[in-house]
Motif scaffolding. Structure first.
Motif, PDB file in Angstrom:
ATOM      1  N   TYR A   3      20.503  47.911  74.358  1.00 37.94           N
ATOM      2  CA  TYR A   3      20.039  48.625  75.554  1.00 37.94           C
ATOM      3  C   TYR A   3      19.110  49.774  75.160  1.00 37.94           C
ATOM      4  O   TYR A   3      18.039  49.952  75.743  1.00 37.94           O
ATOM      5  CB  TYR A   3      21.243  49.164  76.326  1.00 37.94           C
ATOM      6  N   ARG A   4      19.505  50.532  74.141  1.00 33.67           N
ATOM      7  CA  ARG A   4      18.667  51.653  73.711  1.00 33.67           C
ATOM      8  C   ARG A   4      17.309  51.173  73.228  1.00 33.67           C
ATOM      9  O   ARG A   4      16.285  51.798  73.502  1.00 33.67           O
ATOM     10  CB  ARG A   4      19.359  52.451  72.595  1.00 33.67           C
ATOM     11  N   ASN A   5      17.301  50.057  72.515  1.00 35.71           N
ATOM     12  CA  ASN A   5      16.037  49.543  72.006  1.00 35.71           C
ATOM     13  C   ASN A   5      15.110  49.112  73.137  1.00 35.71           C
ATOM     14  O   ASN A   5      13.906  49.383  73.119  1.00 35.71           O
ATOM     15  CB  ASN A   5      16.294  48.365  71.063  1.00 35.71           C
ATOM     16  N   MET A   6      15.665  48.450  74.139  1.00 34.87           N
ATOM     17  CA  MET A   6      14.839  48.047  75.281  1.00 34.87           C
ATOM     18  C   MET A   6      14.284  49.272  76.004  1.00 34.87           C
ATOM     19  O   MET A   6      13.121  49.300  76.420  1.00 34.87           O
ATOM     20  CB  MET A   6      15.674  47.186  76.240  1.00 34.87           C
ATOM     21  N   LEU A   7      15.136  50.279  76.141  1.00 37.79           N
ATOM     22  CA  LEU A   7      14.706  51.502  76.818  1.00 37.79           C
ATOM     23  C   LEU A   7      13.635  52.227  75.999  1.00 37.79           C
ATOM     24  O   LEU A   7      12.692  52.807  76.557  1.00 37.79           O
ATOM     25  CB  LEU A   7      15.920  52.404  77.043  1.00 37.79           C
ATOM     26  N   ILE A  11      21.540  58.596  76.646  1.00 35.98           N
ATOM     27  CA  ILE A  11      20.694  57.700  75.844  1.00 35.98           C
ATOM     28  C   ILE A  11      19.248  57.796  76.302  1.00 35.98           C
ATOM     29  O   ILE A  11      18.314  57.860  75.492  1.00 35.98           O
ATOM     30  CB  ILE A  11      21.209  56.247  75.949  1.00 35.98           C
ATOM     31  N   ASP A  12      19.070  57.818  77.618  1.00 36.74           N
ATOM     32  CA  ASP A  12      17.707  57.918  78.166  1.00 36.74           C
ATOM     33  C   ASP A  12      17.036  59.210  77.708  1.00 36.74           C
ATOM     34  O   ASP A  12      15.859  59.220  77.298  1.00 36.74           O
ATOM     35  CB  ASP A  12      17.764  57.842  79.690  1.00 36.74           C
ATOM     36  N   GLU A  13      17.769  60.307  77.751  1.00 37.40           N
ATOM     37  CA  GLU A  13      17.200  61.585  77.318  1.00 37.40           C
ATOM     38  C   GLU A  13      16.873  61.555  75.828  1.00 37.40           C
ATOM     39  O   GLU A  13      15.848  62.100  75.392  1.00 37.40           O
ATOM     40  CB  GLU A  13      18.182  62.726  77.634  1.00 37.40           C
ATOM     41  N   SER A  14      17.743  60.922  75.050  1.00 42.60           N
ATOM     42  CA  SER A  14      17.503  60.802  73.609  1.00 42.60           C
ATOM     43  C   SER A  14      16.243  59.997  73.332  1.00 42.60           C
ATOM     44  O   SER A  14      15.431  60.345  72.461  1.00 42.60           O
ATOM     45  CB  SER A  14      18.722  60.134  72.946  1.00 42.60           C
ATOM     46  N   VAL A  15      16.075  58.915  74.072  1.00 42.73           N
ATOM     47  CA  VAL A  15      14.897  58.063  73.898  1.00 42.73           C
ATOM     48  C   VAL A  15      13.625  58.828  74.279  1.00 42.73           C
ATOM     49  O   VAL A  15      12.611  58.780  73.569  1.00 42.73           O
ATOM     50  CB  VAL A  15      15.047  56.781  74.742  1.00 42.73           C
TER      51      VAL A  15
END
Length: 374
Positions: A49-53, A334-338
């Motif tokens: 999920y993180r990679n896609m984001l 996770i979104d904020e990290s990305v």
């Protein structure tokens, strides 16, 4: 996977017409997979999920930087197709060679390209993955077996077959993945490469990412037969069709067919131990235009709205919440990290210098004393 045959029919002169086998094709869609049935842990799904984001946020920021004229030249976004890149990479081995066309950011980031090197390449800076001399269409990361990033439509397909042949010749056990768009399948390069791949039983996956439009022309308007999966059949290849908006389907499909192509499992064209090519149609959708200059007048707002329900990132996010693999707060983090990682990449690109003039003729030929450049 069963091959069916048309019934034998008499010809006008009374002689029997030979049986004609119909295309042998498998469909990877609506399988009902869960992360547990695929052997994926909660951490695995979170990483995917993180990679896609990361791919999505990287390209959104790239589009913004293009608008600010920080990025020149072409910019073809992959937004909407992230399940294809992530599922394919997670379903295969880290050293299986990958080659693709100009819509290359997603696959590069899925393979682990540094975001700073990627953004610097878009900015045309020396710290880019191609030292700022390739730009958007020429992402490369050889250490991660990512061989580009090619601007000539269909030109990467024969090279991809060559990468597969190298796997076979060197007995690495690898399988090459050659990605191309639905427009490229009409190029002669595809047919020539497919013929050689079949002839020499090359371990290669010929993968058409069917996002429904070749630039601004729909597949239905550019093909006599829009069933692209039939394209491997004239060369004796079996085919698969994958729902490219479903991460789990893509992951499962690539994990299955890559092992078949490398000869490690039955179910392909030959017995275990025998390599062979497989033709793959991944049915997906891009939410942005062909490039930044595309006003997208060829599709309706209603079509776009309908496709939003298929967004692969939204779907996997919903799955994670429903199966209690994460919480909305954790996913927001996770979104904020990305976003922070992407902003650091932009800052890195801003601070990187442009390539010095004296590097103009470097990296053109492997042979450093090539006689034309002295």
């Amino acid at each position: 996977m069963a091959s069916t045959q048309a019934p034998e029919a008499p010809s006008p002169n009374g002689t029997a017409i030979p049986d004609v086998p119909t295309p042998d094709v498998r469909f990877f869609r609506n399988s009902g997979h869960t992360h547990e049935s695929l052997g994926l842990s909660a951490d695995d799904v979170t990483a995917m999920y993180r990679n896609m984001l990361l791919q999505r946020r990287f390209e959104e920021r790239a589009a913004q930087m293009y608008g600010r004229q920080k990025i020149s030249g072409f910019l073809h976004l992959y937004i909407g197709q992230e399940a294809v890149s992530t599922g394919a990479v997670w379903g295969t081995r880290p050293d299986d060679p990958i080659i693709t066309a100009y819509r290359d950011h997603g696959l590069a980031l899925a393979r682990g390209m540094d975001t700073g090197a990627g953004m610097a390449e878009l900015f045309g800076k020396i710290d880019g993955c191609s030292r700022g001399k390739g730009g958007s269409m020429h992402f490369f990361d050889i250490d991660k077996s990512f061989y580009g990033g090619h601007g000539i439509v269909g030109g990467q397909i024969p090279v991809g077959v060559g990468l597969g042949f190298a796997c076979k010749y060197k007995k690495t056990g690898g399988v090459a993945m050659a990605f191309f768009g639905d427009g490229a399948i009409n190029q002669g390069a595809f047919h020539e490469a497919a013929n050689l791949a079949a002839l020499y039983k090359v371990p290669v996956l010929l993968i058409v990412e069917n996002n429904e439009y070749a630039m601004g022309t729909s597949v239905e308007r550019s093909r006599g037969d829009a069933n692209l999966w039939k394209s491997g059949y004239p060369y004796g290849m079996k085919s698969v069709v994958i729902d490219g908006m479903d991460l789990f389907e893509v992951y499962h499909a690539f994990k299955t067919i890559a092992d078949e192509a490398r000869g490690e499992s039955a179910g392909g064209d030959g017995a275990p131990g025998e390599t062979h090519p497989i033709f793959v149609e991944v049915q997906t959708y891009r939410y942005r235009g062909h490039s930044m200059s595309d006003p997208q007048k060829y599709r309706t707002k209603e079509e776009m709205e309908g496709k939003k329900n298929e967004d692969p990132i939204v779907r996997i996010k919903q799955y994670m919440l429903e199966h209690e693999l994460s919480t909305i707060e954790a996913l927001d983090e996770i979104d904020e990290s990305v976003k922070a990682e992407v902003m650091q990449a932009v800052e890195f690109a801003e601070n990187s210098p442009f390539p010095p003039e004296e590097t103009m003729y470097e990296d053109v030929y492997v042979q450093k004393d090539y006689p034309f450049i002295s």
